[in-house]
Design an enzyme around this catalytic site. Structure first.
Site, PDB file in Angstrom:
ATOM      1  N   HIS A 129       0.838  -1.206   0.000  1.00 34.72           N
ATOM      2  CA  HIS A 129       0.000   0.000   0.000  1.00 34.72           C
ATOM      3  C   HIS A 129       0.873   1.256   0.000  1.00 34.72           C
ATOM      4  O   HIS A 129       0.698   2.154  -0.844  1.00 34.72           O
ATOM      5  CB  HIS A 129      -0.906  -0.017   1.235  1.00 34.72           C
ATOM      6  CG  HIS A 129      -1.786   1.182   1.382  1.00 34.72           C
ATOM      7  ND1 HIS A 129      -3.122   1.174   1.033  1.00 34.72           N
ATOM      8  CD2 HIS A 129      -1.527   2.435   1.837  1.00 34.72           C
ATOM      9  CE1 HIS A 129      -3.641   2.376   1.267  1.00 34.72           C
ATOM     10  NE2 HIS A 129      -2.692   3.155   1.760  1.00 34.72           N
ATOM     11  N   GLU A 130       1.826   1.313   0.925  1.00 35.28           N
ATOM     12  CA  GLU A 130       2.680   2.501   1.012  1.00 35.28           C
ATOM     13  C   GLU A 130       3.602   2.618  -0.205  1.00 35.28           C
ATOM     14  O   GLU A 130       3.957   3.730  -0.617  1.00 35.28           O
ATOM     15  CB  GLU A 130       3.491   2.475   2.307  1.00 35.28           C
ATOM     16  CG  GLU A 130       2.668   2.463   3.588  1.00 35.28           C
ATOM     17  CD  GLU A 130       1.674   3.608   3.690  1.00 35.28           C
ATOM     18  OE1 GLU A 130       1.917   4.679   3.085  1.00 35.28           O
ATOM     19  OE2 GLU A 130       0.638   3.432   4.370  1.00 35.28           O
ATOM     20  N   HIS A 134       1.790   4.655  -2.757  1.00 34.87           N
ATOM     21  CA  HIS A 134       1.922   6.089  -2.479  1.00 34.87           C
ATOM     22  C   HIS A 134       3.284   6.605  -2.952  1.00 34.87           C
ATOM     23  O   HIS A 134       3.386   7.656  -3.605  1.00 34.87           O
ATOM     24  CB  HIS A 134       1.802   6.354  -0.975  1.00 34.87           C
ATOM     25  CG  HIS A 134       0.409   6.388  -0.445  1.00 34.87           C
ATOM     26  ND1 HIS A 134      -0.578   7.212  -0.957  1.00 34.87           N
ATOM     27  CD2 HIS A 134      -0.176   5.709   0.574  1.00 34.87           C
ATOM     28  CE1 HIS A 134      -1.697   7.039  -0.280  1.00 34.87           C
ATOM     29  NE2 HIS A 134      -1.475   6.129   0.657  1.00 34.87           N
ATOM     30  N   GLU A 191      -4.639   8.067  -2.768  1.00 32.73           N
ATOM     31  CA  GLU A 191      -5.114   6.799  -2.217  1.00 32.73           C
ATOM     32  C   GLU A 191      -5.460   5.806  -3.324  1.00 32.73           C
ATOM     33  O   GLU A 191      -5.328   4.596  -3.138  1.00 32.73           O
ATOM     34  CB  GLU A 191      -6.320   7.028  -1.299  1.00 32.73           C
ATOM     35  CG  GLU A 191      -5.994   7.790  -0.022  1.00 32.73           C
ATOM     36  CD  GLU A 191      -4.952   7.103   0.859  1.00 32.73           C
ATOM     37  OE1 GLU A 191      -4.733   5.875   0.713  1.00 32.73           O
ATOM     38  OE2 GLU A 191      -4.339   7.795   1.686  1.00 32.73           O
TER      39      GLU A 191
END
Length: 433
Positions: free
Chosen positions: A264-265, A268, A294
């Protein structure tokens, strides 16, 4: 000879961008490496930088330069940059330096209190700090609302998603909230009739989990020459332009939580690493907003990393890292696919599946709107949280660590951020499709 008004603005905003980069590294250090005794000094450093940045952008000359630059012959990107500069200027001009400094100090103190309160499940410990953050947030929202001609909440929301308004979000979320509880019941009933899913057996040493995360980050395209992976209480992406710092957290009983958090990160960070180099430190070269941001993290975590194709690729790597035999049924791609797409009444947002995830976000969105409007007192937040969890997900947290203390956002002053998660998830699903 004086440079054009536009060039003067570019120079000023480049300086602002570099100061914000310095703040980013200080924030990262506070969450990852700083000894607890450094908290007071770090709060002073961050508050000072916040005031310096505020003074730089609210200087009386900036408004005049913006007006004058609008009459100059500019390229499309430059015109867009002026538009984004004006938006930053309006947000900054709505509040005075004293409020900016007070907000910075309050958020620093509250975040440090949250770091102590969360492991202890002690909401009372952080409550007085959060009350001060909320008081200053409401003051900020009202100051901006007067300038924007919106509600206080919409003015706060605009800082995270330009142009977003609660009136546009409410119908979408209300429709979602009406659909989710019954749909969750039907999904769970169908899962109960399906063959059992095998869970890989631990423990999973942290160093092995870290190795797996690093290898997948590299495969996904993360540039380690301009970034790194560390550990924090709440996973985040931070750092500075050209220096993306991401964090995750580990538990030896389950490696999937840290792995999906890392992916997930990474999403980003990949967005930040691929922003246009020609517009570094200019508003037009920054992230468009948190919905897009997001969408990029959830595109990788929820769409790509839980697909059969990705898990067919990743399963042999997982077995190699954890020293598992090729014939172990729990580690086969099809079993992993069912494991990572399994739906449950999750307590933790960051570990939630795609069915339950929107309920977590809608809950937070409704609660923070009530807090900003003065319709909910902070002392009543744990109870309101638990009631909403029961209504939307059919489960009640056993303590506040798994309830209203689980996310850092409010304790760091980020009111208005939460709706961008589900809006980002919707964007991710459409982009992946």
């Amino acid at each position: 000879m004086l440079s054009s008004c536009y060039k003067q603005l570019e120079q000023r905003f480049a300086r602002l961008g570099r100061l914000r980069d310095a703040q980013g590294i200080l924030h990262w250090d506070r969450s990852v490496m700083m000894p607890a005794g450094g908290a007071e000094g770090r709060a002073e450093q961050l508050a000072t930088l916040d005031v310096v940045c505020h003074e730089l952008i609210t200087d009386a000359a900036v408004g005049e330069l913006l007006d004058a630059a609008g009459g100059e012959a500019l390229a499309d990107w430059e015109r867009a940059n002026v538009r984004e500069m004006r938006r930053v200027w309006i947000h900054a001009s709505a509040v005075d330096a004293a409020l900016v400094e007070a907000m910075s100090r309050a958020c620093s103190a509250c975040e440090m209190a949250w770091r102590e309160a969360r492991p202890k499940a002690d909401y009372a410990l952080v409550l007085p700090f959060l009350e001060e953050v909320l008081r200053l947030t409401i003051e900020t929202g009202k100051s901006k609302a007067a300038l924007f001609g919106t509600s206080a909440y919409d003015a706060l929301l605009d800082a995270y998603e330009p142009g977003a308004r609660a009136a546009d979000i409410d119908p979408v979320f209300d429709d979602y909230a009406g659909f989710l509880p019954d749909f969750l019941e039907r999904v769970l009933a169908r899962q109960a009739r399906a063959p059992a899913i095998l869970a890989p057996r631990g423990p999973f040493p942290v160093e092995r989990q870290r190795e797996l995360g690093l290898r997948l980050m590299q495969i996904l395209g993360f540039d380690f020459h301009h970034g790194r992976l560390d550990v924090s209480l709440h996973p985040f992406t931070g750092g500075a332009t050209g220096d993306q710092r991401i964090t995750t957290r580990y538990g030896e009983a389950d490696f999937s939580s840290s792995l999906m958090g890392t992916i997930h990160e990474t999403g980003h960070a990949l967005y930040e690493q691929h922003l246009p180099q020609a517009w570094r430190h200019q508003p037009v070269g920054g992230a468009r907003g948190m919905v897009v941001h997001e969408s990029q993290s959830l595109l990788l975590e929820m769409q790509a990393a839980r697909s059969r194709e990705f898990l067919s690729f990743a399963a042999p790597l997982m077995r190699e890292v954890f020293g598992v035999g090729e014939g172990d049924a729990a580690w086969q791609p099809e079993n992993l696919f069912h494991l990572y797409t399994r739906v449950s009444r999750s307590l933790i947002r960051t570990e939630a599946d795609e069915v339950s995830y929107p309920a977590h976000v809608i809950l937070r969105y409704r609660l923070e709107r009530a807090l900003i409007a003065g319709d909910l007192a902070l002392r009543d937040l744990p109870g309101a949280w638990n009631e909403a969890m029961k209504a939307l997900l059919g489960v009640v947290p056993p303590d506040d660590r798994l309830g209203c203390l689980q996310d850092i956002h409010w304790y760091d002053g980020a009111f208005g951020y939460f709706p961008t998660y589900t809006l980002g998830a919707m964007a991710a699903a459409q982009l992946f499709d």
